[in-house]
Scaffold this active site. Structure first.
Site: not given
Ligand SMILES: [Zn+2]
Length: 685
Positions: A212, A271, A273, A453, A458, A462, A501, A627
């Site tokens: 990210s 984080d 992003t 965001e 994401d 995961h 991504h 990813h």
């Protein structure tokens, strides 16, 4: 890390020297030259890696290695197109502060905050002198991208970043939220109504599979960063805060136009992003110094709104749950030019090792209104608020599924839900944060850049927690709708929706063949023969899953009959029963994760859904899906939307946004050419 090959001239010199005795003809060398370029790495002039706007700032750096352990580098100079750059070149002897494999007598030469105005490809050189008088020169290139005369100037830019949101995640949210009738989507997602969509190539500087950090910074710096790195080029030092910097979109537009910056996320604000819009570091995990930079460098970025989780970084280390620590912080030396020049030339804060800092108090002293929960956020009068900080969790906020479950059950008087376990029962949804951010930012006369965001698309991909990322994508789309309405109302706002991504290689494999009651029986019977063979049919049998959407905008339940089934192509080993998990997986970033009740949550995908005895063997090792390198869609709305067409690089997005904000909207050359003639000229390079 792969060592960079030497500049071909230097290699040639070595080759010739090898014929004679090495000691007599050895020479100093340059093992890294920044900005990164193929001209330096392979001797090829193209592709040009580093690209900048006219006047956009970036650092020049080289790692110079003496030919012998007894020698040192005594001087270095940088030149652009043969003209020496007039600024202090800091020489830092590596000593013990460099990466393994870099000798202690190597020297890092750095010139901070250079820039070039003239569009086109420029060459730049470093020349170094060794203590015995021998010299070395190496050459690289970069490009300054021309800003063209344009049409309407865009005042505000809104970047909606669905972390990990590939095409599959978008499609799943559409099927769940919008439904299908005889093959046609009934209600489109807000992002589906954007008029233009491009495909985006997402590779980072050092990997086809980005994380990210470079995923975000590609959009807002115009350059490739290494994985884990934000707004910097890689270097040879171990210090995560001293890397060569690249000026961000926020910094460029604040410096040149006075625009403000807003950052809103459902993640911890430190984080990758969120930080990748305003913070410069080579370690996305270095927390204390990252959140400090948000406040201390607001004069550079124009930071005006910051919302998300991450309160653990804002409270002194003495407060239970605090994550502040000197090891995750930085303090630039004022006597060593290597970091002092960051302060002098960039105007960056010097930093301080201050684990007991009350950063929350410092934000308030700096004029930020503060909200710690949804009630507090609702109470903020945007018409009287210049700056806003919202911190709604210790680390990452809870996901939409758990926040909505908490709200619905609270209305029924039921407690003990996931949000209660986390200690934050009153968290806002992303659209509620976005609405408040827009109402504060819209008073900015010179405009703003806002990044919103949807972070846990994401994180839950995961975890291969299908329903949790589906609902987070729906939550994200509700925020997109608000951004779109804002742009529609104001007419001067460009909105892009994209991802950094894809995550997990998600694939929609159809609809279940059974009712939920039957699925529960099959889970009890267990095994592949029941859970896979009787549930997953061939595609003719998939039908159209029908989710009922409640008045709050989310599905009444995700355990419907004949539900949507998702598989993963970049998954680790996991158990699957296709039913919604009561609780999310443990989140290792939560300070109280090792204590009850969070410690009782499933630790890995192998500690979940074990009843069904259906293990899906992973394609990747570890405990988490990963990813992928697959292109992701980017949709655009508002003036300038039509410049986002075709298959583009993530770094192209930066130049399109900057063009629209500085000179006005232009259509891409390829599109203009194709409208002019029937057979457009083939693309250059
Ligand atoms: Zn600090």
């Amino acid at each position: 890390m792969t060592p960079k090959p030497l500049f071909p001239l230097a290699r040639l010199a070595f080759g010739l020297c090898a014929l004679a005795t090495l000691s007599a003809h050895a020479a100093p060398s340059v093992s890294r030259l920044t900005p990164p370029s193929e001209l330096f790495s392979s001797g090829q002039a193209a592709p040009v890696i580093a690209r900048f706007l006219p006047g956009q700032r970036f650092d020049l750096q080289a790692t110079l290695r003496p030919d012998d352990a007894g020698k040192t580098i005594t001087a270095a100079q940088f030149a652009i197109d043969g003209k020496p750059v007039k600024a202090t070149v800091a020489l830092k002897a590596c000593g013990k502060d460099c990466l393994n494999g870099v000798p202690g007598n190597a020297t890092i030469a750095t010139l901070r905050a250079a820039s070039a105005d003239k569009p086109g490809v420029h060459t730049f050189t470093v020349s170094g002198t060794q203590s015995d008088g021998q010299t070395v020169t190496a050459q690289g290139n970069f490009e300054v991208v021309a800003l063209l005369p344009g049409g309407q100037k865009v005042k505000n830019i809104i970047i909606m970043l669905g972390d990990g949101m590939g095409a599959a995640q978008r499609t799943a949210a559409r099927i769940v939220a919008g439904g299908y009738a005889q093959g046609k989507n009934i209600t489109p997602l807000a992002m589906d109504t954007f008029p233009v969509t491009a495909m985006v190539k997402t590779a980072s500087l050092n990997s086809v599979v980005t994380d990210s950090a470079p995923g975000m910074t590609g959009y807002v710096s115009g350059n490739k960063n290494n994985n884990n790195e934000e707004g910097v080029f890689p270097d040879d030092t171990t210090d995560p805060f001293d890397n060569p910097r690249i000026e961000y979109l926020s910094e460029y537009l604040h410096r040149t136009q006075g625009k403000a910056l807003g950052v809103v996320t459902t993640a911890d604000v430190f984080d990758a992003t969120p930080a990748g819009n305003a913070v410069h570091t080579s370690n996305r995990g270095a927390g204390t110094g990252i959140v400090d930079q948000f406040l201390d460098d607001r004069g550079n970025t124009g930071l005006t709104v910051l919302m998300g989780g991450g309160r653990k970084w804002f409270v002194p280390s003495t407060v239970p749950g605090s994550a502040r620590g000197d090891k995750t912080d930085y303090a630039f030396s004022s006597t060593d030019d290597h970091t002092a020049e960051i302060v002098k030339r960039w105007g960056a804060a010097a930093g301080a090792l201050d684990k007991d800092r009350d950063l929350l108090g410092d934000f308030k002293s700096a004029g930020f209104a503060y909200a710690g929960d949804k009630t507090g956020l609702d109470a903020i009068d945007a018409s009287k608020t210049e700056r806003l900080l919202g911190l709604f969790a210790h680390s990452n906020m809870n996901v939409a599924l758990d926040k909505m479950d908490g709200r619905r059950n609270k209305a029924r008087g039921i407690s003990g839900r996931v949000v209660d376990d986390y200690g934050f029962p009153d968290q806002p949804m992303l659209d509620e944060m976005t609405a408040k951010a827009l109402s504060v930012l819209e008073r900015q006369k010179k405009g703003f850049v806002l990044m919103v965001e949807g972070a846990s698309i994401d994180k839950q991909a995961h975890n291969m927690d299908t329903e949790r990322w589906m609902l987070d994508t729906i939550e994200f789309d509700r925020a997109i709708k608000l951004a779109q309405e804002f742009a529609r109302k104001n007419g001067d706002t460009l909105v892009i929706v994209t991802a950094d991504h894809e995550c997990s290689g998600a694939a929609l494999i159809g609809g279940s063949r059974v009712t939920d009651a039957r699925l529960q029986e099959l889970v009890r019977e267990g095994g592949v023969a029941n859970l896979r063979d009787k549930v997953v049919g061939i595609y003719e049998q998939a039908g159209f899953p029908k989710y009922k959407i409640s008045g709050d905008g989310y599905p009444e339940t995700t355990d419907i009959d004949y539900k949507l089934l998702v598989a993963y192509g970049a998954n680790s080993d996991r158990y699957e029963d296709y039913r919604t998990n009561d609780r999310p997986l443990q989140d290792s970033q939560q300070p109280f994760v090792k204590k009850e009740p969070l410690s009782a949550y499933p630790a890995t995908p192998l500690a979940r859904d074990v009843d069904g005895k259906f293990m899906v063997t992973g394609q990747v090792p570890g405990e988490s899906a990963v990813h992928t390198a697959t292109d992701i869609p980017l949709s655009a709305f508002g003036p300038g939307a039509y410049s986002f067409t075709g298959v583009i690089d993530n770094t192209d997005v930066f130049f399109k946004l900057a063009q629209a904000a500085t000179k006005g909207v232009v259509l891409p050359e390829g599109l203009v050419a194709s409208l002019r003639t029937k057979a457009p000229a083939p693309a250059k390079k």
